[in-house]
Design a protein around this motif. Sequence first.
Motif, PDB file in Angstrom:
ATOM      1  N   SER B  34       0.739  -1.213   0.118  1.00 25.63           N
ATOM      2  CA  SER B  34       0.051   0.028   0.042  1.00 25.63           C
ATOM      3  C   SER B  34       0.892   1.213   0.167  1.00 25.63           C
ATOM      4  O   SER B  34       0.258   2.296  -0.410  1.00 25.63           O
ATOM      5  CB  SER B  34      -0.845  -0.015   1.118  1.00 25.63           C
ATOM      6  OG  SER B  34      -1.987  -1.047   1.245  1.00 25.63           O
ATOM      7  N   ASN B  35       1.986   1.081   0.495  1.00 23.74           N
ATOM      8  CA  ASN B  35       2.699   2.524   0.650  1.00 23.74           C
ATOM      9  C   ASN B  35       2.905   3.209  -0.522  1.00 23.74           C
ATOM     10  O   ASN B  35       3.045   4.339  -0.645  1.00 23.74           O
ATOM     11  CB  ASN B  35       3.923   2.435   1.577  1.00 23.74           C
ATOM     12  CG  ASN B  35       4.267   3.672   2.365  1.00 23.74           C
ATOM     13  OD1 ASN B  35       3.558   4.330   2.737  1.00 23.74           O
ATOM     14  ND2 ASN B  35       5.811   3.922   1.900  1.00 23.74           N
ATOM     15  N   PRO B  36       3.403   2.603  -1.573  1.00 21.48           N
ATOM     16  CA  PRO B  36       3.872   3.289  -2.722  1.00 21.48           C
ATOM     17  C   PRO B  36       2.594   4.281  -3.258  1.00 21.48           C
ATOM     18  O   PRO B  36       2.931   5.108  -3.845  1.00 21.48           O
ATOM     19  CB  PRO B  36       3.896   2.185  -3.834  1.00 21.48           C
ATOM     20  CG  PRO B  36       4.618   0.930  -2.990  1.00 21.48           C
ATOM     21  CD  PRO B  36       3.777   1.083  -1.834  1.00 21.48           C
ATOM     22  N   SER B  37       1.545   4.108  -2.977  1.00 17.16           N
ATOM     23  CA  SER B  37       0.314   4.768  -3.460  1.00 17.16           C
ATOM     24  C   SER B  37       0.050   5.847  -2.301  1.00 17.16           C
ATOM     25  O   SER B  37      -0.652   6.732  -2.575  1.00 17.16           O
ATOM     26  CB  SER B  37      -1.001   4.122  -3.995  1.00 17.16           C
ATOM     27  OG  SER B  37      -1.289   3.095  -3.060  1.00 17.16           O
ATOM     28  N   ILE B  38       0.201   5.272  -1.189  1.00 19.28           N
ATOM     29  CA  ILE B  38      -0.296   6.029   0.359  1.00 19.28           C
ATOM     30  C   ILE B  38       0.910   7.091   0.465  1.00 19.28           C
ATOM     31  O   ILE B  38       0.689   8.154   1.015  1.00 19.28           O
ATOM     32  CB  ILE B  38      -0.821   5.349   0.965  1.00 19.28           C
ATOM     33  CG1 ILE B  38      -2.019   4.389   0.860  1.00 19.28           C
ATOM     34  CG2 ILE B  38      -1.252   6.143   2.416  1.00 19.28           C
ATOM     35  CD1 ILE B  38      -3.137   5.088   0.541  1.00 19.28           C
ATOM     36  N   ASN B  39       2.045   6.602   0.614  1.00 26.54           N
ATOM     37  CA  ASN B  39       3.358   7.432   1.164  1.00 26.54           C
ATOM     38  C   ASN B  39       3.153   7.726   2.651  1.00 26.54           C
ATOM     39  O   ASN B  39       3.303   8.914   3.149  1.00 26.54           O
ATOM     40  CB  ASN B  39       3.467   8.892   0.148  1.00 26.54           C
ATOM     41  CG  ASN B  39       4.675   9.306   0.590  1.00 26.54           C
ATOM     42  OD1 ASN B  39       5.645   8.422   0.770  1.00 26.54           O
ATOM     43  ND2 ASN B  39       5.075  10.498   0.372  1.00 26.54           N
ATOM     44  N   ALA B  40       2.490   6.751   3.209  1.00 24.99           N
ATOM     45  CA  ALA B  40       2.464   6.906   4.850  1.00 24.99           C
ATOM     46  C   ALA B  40       3.731   6.888   5.592  1.00 24.99           C
ATOM     47  O   ALA B  40       3.985   7.600   6.442  1.00 24.99           O
ATOM     48  CB  ALA B  40       1.341   6.252   5.607  1.00 24.99           C
ATOM     49  N   TYR B  41       4.603   5.914   5.267  1.00 25.05           N
ATOM     50  CA  TYR B  41       5.998   5.828   5.756  1.00 25.05           C
ATOM     51  C   TYR B  41       7.002   6.370   4.711  1.00 25.05           C
ATOM     52  O   TYR B  41       7.000   6.381   3.601  1.00 25.05           O
ATOM     53  CB  TYR B  41       6.450   4.343   5.834  1.00 25.05           C
ATOM     54  CG  TYR B  41       5.499   3.478   6.931  1.00 25.05           C
ATOM     55  CD1 TYR B  41       5.732   3.628   8.228  1.00 25.05           C
ATOM     56  CD2 TYR B  41       4.394   2.881   6.356  1.00 25.05           C
ATOM     57  CE1 TYR B  41       4.955   3.103   9.317  1.00 25.05           C
ATOM     58  CE2 TYR B  41       3.581   1.931   7.408  1.00 25.05           C
ATOM     59  CZ  TYR B  41       3.998   2.103   8.754  1.00 25.05           C
ATOM     60  OH  TYR B  41       3.375   1.338   9.849  1.00 25.05           O
TER      61      TYR B  41
END
Lengths: 98, 469
Positions: B34-41
Amino acid sequence: MDTPSIDVAYIARLAKLALTPEETSRFSEDLNQVLRYVAQLEQWDTSEVEPMYHPLPVFDAVREDIPGTSLSNSAAVANAPAEEDGQFRVPKVVESAH
Amino acid sequence: MLKGSISHWRSQLTSGTITPTELVEELSRSMEESNPSINAYISWDKDAALAAAQQADLSLPLGGIPIAVKDNICISGTPTRCASKILDNFRAPYDATAITRLRAAGAIPFGRANMDEFAMGSFGKNSAYGATDNPAAPGHAPGGSSSGSAAAVAGGMAIAALGSDTGGSIRQPASHCGIVGMKPTYGRISRYGLVAFASSLDQIGPLTQNVEDSALLLNALCGHDEKDSTSSTEPTCDFTAGLGQSIRGARIGLPKEYLSEGNDPAVTAALELAVQKLTEQGAEIVEISLPHAEAVVAAYYIIACAEASSNLSRFDGIRYGHRAENTNGLDDLYSRSRAEGFGPEVKRRIILGTYVLSSGFYDAYYAKAQKVRALVAQDFSAAFEKVDFILGPVAPTPAPALEGSDMTPLQIYLADIYTIPANLAGLPGISVPCPVAEGTRPVGVQLLGKHFAEVDLLRVASALETALA
C-alpha cells in the motif's frame, strides 16, 4: 495599532534565513494578512490578566544531581556535517576586518 | 491490508496463532503493497523490527505489537528527519522516552511515519518527502501534521501509531482518516526526544483503530520523566479502567460558539448524532459558552510561531543537519544552510515568530497572546465548574482534496479553531470517528476533559464509540 506591516527582509536577517526575492515578497503578502487577522486580539481586555506562558504550574523542576552516562563523543559528532578529531568543524569564526 | 486492533493481535500472539516475527512480516507485506500509493511511511527498518520481534516478550502488555512512529520522535540509530530536508542525513543518537517506554512494554517501533515538516501543517502536504494520500478518502488529504501516522493506521499499514499534537496534529488527521486520535493532558507523556516545535503546546499521543487501543498505549507511555522538566508528577493509573462503564449522569457541555454556520453539514450532522447517542446513554448535554473561542487562532499562531522560531534556531548547519557549501563566513553558513534546508511553511513560521518576539513588537503580540491564552484557559475552568466534558467538532470540514484546494496560510490556520484550545489550556482531547455513508469522507467529533481526567474521558469516548457502532 496601525495597520501592521512586516519587513520580511529585515526579520529574515535576524532569523538567519537567506530568502530569495520571491520568498520575501510572498511571505510579506502572507504574513501581512496573518498580522491583520491577529490584530483582533486588541479587542480583548487583558489589563487584569497575567500572561500564561505555560499550561500547567510547574516550578523549580530539578532532578537529583547524580552522575550518569551521557552521549559518547563519537555519538555526539556522528551527525555533524563536518567533523575532525571528535569535534565539530566550523568555518573561521573571527573574521578579519575589511 | 492488515486488520485488527492491538487487543486482537495480542490475543493472536499469546495464543500462539501468530508469532511476533510473522506479524512483522505480515505488516511489512501490507506496507510494501500500500505504501507506494499512500506514502504513509518515509523510512523503515524491517531488519530492526524483525530483530526486535525475535526478542519480543509476550508476557508484557504490548509484547510483540509493532507501532508506527511519527518522524519527529527519536528512535536510536534510525532516520528521524521531521520530514525535512534539513535533517535528511540525521539519525537519532538516542531513543525518545516514549520509545523507551514502548519498548519496555514489549512493543516494536516500526517505520517512520510521514508528516508535515516539523509538524507545521494541516494536510500532510508540507513534507519534503511527498504528500500522503488518505486511505479512507483517496485523493483527499489525510490531515496533519501526523499525516502518515493516521494514514498508516487507516490504511492497514499499522496496528497503531504515535503522533504529536501541538494544535490538533493528532486529533484532526484522526478525524479525516476515520480513526481515534488522542492528545493527553500536557505533561502526561515525556517530550524528551520529541523534536520541539512549540514546547508549551507539544504533546505526544496515540492514533489508533479504537478507543481501547489509545488507553492501552497511554498505559505504556505516561508517567514522569526526569529528562523532561515539564513532564507531570501526577500519578498514572490504568487508563482502561473506565472502558465499558456507564456514562449515566455525565454532564457534557456543548459550546454554543462551536455550532457555527460555517461548519460543513457533515460536521454538523456528526455532532448532532453524537449528541443523540450520548443522550441515549444517559449523559446530560448542557449548552455552555467559551467567550474567547474566536480568539484562539490568533493567540495560538503567535505563541506557536514564537516558540518555533526559538526552537528551530538549533538547526544551524554546525552540529547536525544540512550545511550549505562554499559559504562565506559563519553568518552566511547559518543563513544559507537554513534557507536550503527548511521548506516554505517552516520559513514562514520562523519569520512570523521572529517578528512577534522582536524588539518593539513583543508586548503587542507575544505578551498579548499569552494573556489571551490565560483568558481562554479561564473559559475552560469556568466551563468545567458546570460540566465534566466538552463536546465539539474536530475541524470545520472533512478532508479537502489533495489537488485543487489551494488555500492561503491564514485560511489553513483558521481551520484549527476547534483543536487549538486544548493545547493552549493543556487539556486532554480525543477525536472519535462517526459513521458515514459509503463513499463519503470520514468525520470525527471531539471530546475534551479536565486536566489529568483521561480515565473519565476515555470512558465517555468508548461509550460514544460503542453507541455509534
